[in-house]
Motif scaffolding. Structure first.
Motif, PDB file in Angstrom:
ATOM      1  N   PHE A  95       0.838  -1.187   0.000  1.00  0.00           N
ATOM      2  CA  PHE A  95       0.000   0.000   0.000  1.00  0.00           C
ATOM      3  C   PHE A  95       0.883   1.250   0.000  1.00  0.00           C
ATOM      4  CE2 PHE A  95      -3.758  -2.378   1.513  1.00  0.00           C
ATOM      5  CZ  PHE A  95      -3.157  -3.488   2.098  1.00  0.00           C
ATOM      6  N   TYR A 133       0.183   5.125   1.453  1.00  0.00           N
ATOM      7  CA  TYR A 133      -0.704   6.049   2.140  1.00  0.00           C
ATOM      8  C   TYR A 133      -0.073   7.438   2.128  1.00  0.00           C
ATOM      9  CZ  TYR A 133      -3.494   2.256   4.268  1.00  0.00           C
ATOM     10  OH  TYR A 133      -4.330   1.184   4.490  1.00  0.00           O
ATOM     11  N   LEU A 183      -5.558   6.356   1.996  1.00  0.00           N
ATOM     12  CA  LEU A 183      -5.059   5.341   1.078  1.00  0.00           C
ATOM     13  C   LEU A 183      -4.958   5.911  -0.326  1.00  0.00           C
ATOM     14  CD1 LEU A 183      -4.313   2.329   0.587  1.00  0.00           C
ATOM     15  CD2 LEU A 183      -6.751   1.961   0.097  1.00  0.00           C
ATOM     16  N   LYS A 204      -3.331   0.373  -3.659  1.00  0.00           N
ATOM     17  CA  LYS A 204      -2.916  -0.880  -3.054  1.00  0.00           C
ATOM     18  C   LYS A 204      -2.673  -1.941  -4.115  1.00  0.00           C
ATOM     19  CE  LYS A 204      -7.663  -2.471  -2.235  1.00  0.00           C
ATOM     20  NZ  LYS A 204      -8.640  -2.947  -1.201  1.00  0.00           N
ATOM     21  N   PHE A 238       3.782   7.148   2.981  1.00  0.00           N
ATOM     22  CA  PHE A 238       4.220   5.922   3.633  1.00  0.00           C
ATOM     23  C   PHE A 238       3.974   4.714   2.726  1.00  0.00           C
ATOM     24  CE2 PHE A 238       5.254   7.543   7.751  1.00  0.00           C
ATOM     25  CZ  PHE A 238       4.407   8.612   7.959  1.00  0.00           C
ATOM     26  N   ARG A 268       1.671  -5.629   4.055  1.00  0.00           N
ATOM     27  CA  ARG A 268       0.925  -6.539   4.913  1.00  0.00           C
ATOM     28  C   ARG A 268       1.104  -7.946   4.364  1.00  0.00           C
ATOM     29  NH1 ARG A 268      -4.307  -8.858   5.207  1.00  0.00           N
ATOM     30  NH2 ARG A 268      -5.153  -7.631   3.505  1.00  0.00           N
ATOM     31  N   LEU A 311      -0.071  -3.998   9.845  1.00  0.00           N
ATOM     32  CA  LEU A 311       0.723  -3.435   8.759  1.00  0.00           C
ATOM     33  C   LEU A 311       2.114  -3.073   9.263  1.00  0.00           C
ATOM     34  CD1 LEU A 311      -1.921  -0.964   7.285  1.00  0.00           C
ATOM     35  CD2 LEU A 311      -1.416  -3.292   6.540  1.00  0.00           C
ATOM     36  N   PHE A 347       5.018  -0.327   8.470  1.00  0.00           N
ATOM     37  CA  PHE A 347       5.174   0.943   7.783  1.00  0.00           C
ATOM     38  C   PHE A 347       6.635   1.235   7.495  1.00  0.00           C
ATOM     39  CE2 PHE A 347       1.116   3.255   7.976  1.00  0.00           C
ATOM     40  CZ  PHE A 347       0.366   2.351   8.704  1.00  0.00           C
ATOM     41  N   GLY A 348       6.871   1.857   6.341  1.00  0.00           N
ATOM     42  CA  GLY A 348       8.166   2.458   6.104  1.00  0.00           C
ATOM     43  C   GLY A 348       8.290   3.714   6.944  1.00  0.00           C
ATOM     44  N   TYR A 391      -2.377   2.803  16.639  1.00  0.00           N
ATOM     45  CA  TYR A 391      -1.004   3.169  16.314  1.00  0.00           C
ATOM     46  C   TYR A 391      -0.627   4.427  17.097  1.00  0.00           C
ATOM     47  CZ  TYR A 391      -1.551   0.189  12.143  1.00  0.00           C
ATOM     48  OH  TYR A 391      -1.765  -0.858  11.286  1.00  0.00           O
ATOM     49  N   SER A 422       7.402   7.461  11.721  1.00  0.00           N
ATOM     50  CA  SER A 422       6.371   6.606  11.145  1.00  0.00           C
ATOM     51  C   SER A 422       5.403   6.126  12.219  1.00  0.00           C
ATOM     52  CB  SER A 422       7.027   5.412  10.446  1.00  0.00           C
ATOM     53  OG  SER A 422       6.071   4.702   9.702  1.00  0.00           O
ATOM     54  N   LEU A 423       4.397   5.395  11.796  1.00  0.00           N
ATOM     55  CA  LEU A 423       3.425   4.848  12.726  1.00  0.00           C
ATOM     56  C   LEU A 423       3.953   3.550  13.321  1.00  0.00           C
ATOM     57  CD1 LEU A 423       1.677   6.665  10.781  1.00  0.00           C
ATOM     58  CD2 LEU A 423      -0.232   5.194  11.429  1.00  0.00           C
ATOM     59  N   LEU A 480       2.656   0.260  15.449  1.00  0.00           N
ATOM     60  CA  LEU A 480       1.488  -0.468  15.913  1.00  0.00           C
ATOM     61  C   LEU A 480       1.593  -0.717  17.411  1.00  0.00           C
ATOM     62  CD1 LEU A 480      -1.137  -2.010  15.179  1.00  0.00           C
ATOM     63  CD2 LEU A 480       0.303  -4.033  14.849  1.00  0.00           C
ATOM     64  N   THR A 483      -8.767  -3.861   3.305  1.00  0.00           N
ATOM     65  CA  THR A 483      -7.855  -2.750   3.568  1.00  0.00           C
ATOM     66  C   THR A 483      -8.164  -2.087   4.902  1.00  0.00           C
ATOM     67  OG1 THR A 483      -7.703  -2.370   1.209  1.00  0.00           O
ATOM     68  CG2 THR A 483      -7.050  -0.546   2.639  1.00  0.00           C
ATOM     69  N   GLN A 484      -7.110  -1.618   5.558  1.00  0.00           N
ATOM     70  CA  GLN A 484      -7.305  -0.823   6.771  1.00  0.00           C
ATOM     71  C   GLN A 484      -7.626   0.615   6.388  1.00  0.00           C
ATOM     72  OE1 GLN A 484      -4.402  -1.098   9.947  1.00  0.00           O
ATOM     73  NE2 GLN A 484      -3.955  -3.230   9.455  1.00  0.00           N
TER      74      GLN A 484
END
Lengths: 115, 114
Positions: free
Chosen positions: A34, A36, A46, A49, A90, A94, A103, A105-106, B36, B43-44, B46, B102-103
């Motif tokens: 994905f 974002y 989003l 994807k 980002f 997943r 997820l 994340f970068g 998050y 970054s995020l 979790l 998808t989230q």
């Protein structure tokens, strides 16, 4: 384990020129990928994807990304940057197998648009 | 598209008090919600995964007694920061997902603990 590497922490382009935000991933299983976008003090939106269908994915606002398994890459592009594209981007992976969830994340790429 | 809301968007509290943040999926039922945390210019990360009607699964290093998560219905999850301290100040973002879809992310809650 899965991971995402965004190769550039900052990218600066002039308005009207192409945008390239680079992302490489690693995953033990077939990944979903994905992109974002996050504008200042906002949540994440989003953009697009990839979920094992077409390797070239088109998203909103003129963005697209190409999944290249041989290069483990999922770079984000846009032909012509607009001032409103300035934001944090980002790349996210997943894993669809192996019991993993959530997820990864970068670290994000800050896109700056020069007038 | 799927919409996720968070309330409040911004909260300031005194050290030692507790703060509750709500996350709602407005137009779909979310079997799973995620919380998050995002520090400035980062970054995020979790914190935890919550499934409706069951206990949340916390990521390594996240104190479950400090960050209480309740997922009472398919459209609502709450995060309570108990006995908040200045180091808990952060941007908290929730997301909601229906099965393996998808989230979708909420707009975030800015917490400042004085």
């Amino acid at each position: 384990a899965q991971s995402v590497t965004q190769l550039d922490s900052h990218v600066s382009v002039s308005e009207g020129t192409p945008v390239l935000l680079r992302c490489n991933y690693s995953s033990s299983y077939s990944p979903s990928l994905f992109w974002y976008v996050q504008h200042p003090n906002k949540g994440l939106q989003l953009l697009l994807k990839y979920t094992s269908a077409a390797t070239l994915v088109k998203g909103i606002n003129g963005f697209e990304a190409e999944f290249k398994k041989s290069e483990t890459s999922f770079h984000l592009t846009k032909p012509s940057a607009h001032m409103s594209d300035a934001a944090e981007y980002f790349c996210v992976v997943r894993t669809s197998g192996g019991g993993a969830d959530g997820l990864t994340f970068g670290k994000g790429t800050h896109l700056i648009i020069q007038p | 598209g799927a919409v996720v809301s968070q309330h409040p968007s911004r909260v300031i509290c005194k050290s030692g008090t507790s703060v509750k943040i709500e996350c709602r999926s407005l137009d779909f039922q979310a079997t799973t919600m995620f919380w998050y945390r995002q520090f400035p210019k980062q970054s995020l990360m979790l914190m935890a995964t919550s499934n409706e009607g069951s206990k949340a699964t916390y990521e390594q290093g996240v104190e479950k007694d400090k960050f209480l998560i309740n997922h009472a219905s398919l459209t609502l999850s709450t995060l309570t920061v108990t006995s908040a301290h200045p180091e808990d100040s952060s941007f908290y973002i929730c997301s909601a997902r229906l099965y393996q879809e998808t989230q979708y992310f909420g707009p975030g809650t800015r917490l400042l603990v004085l």
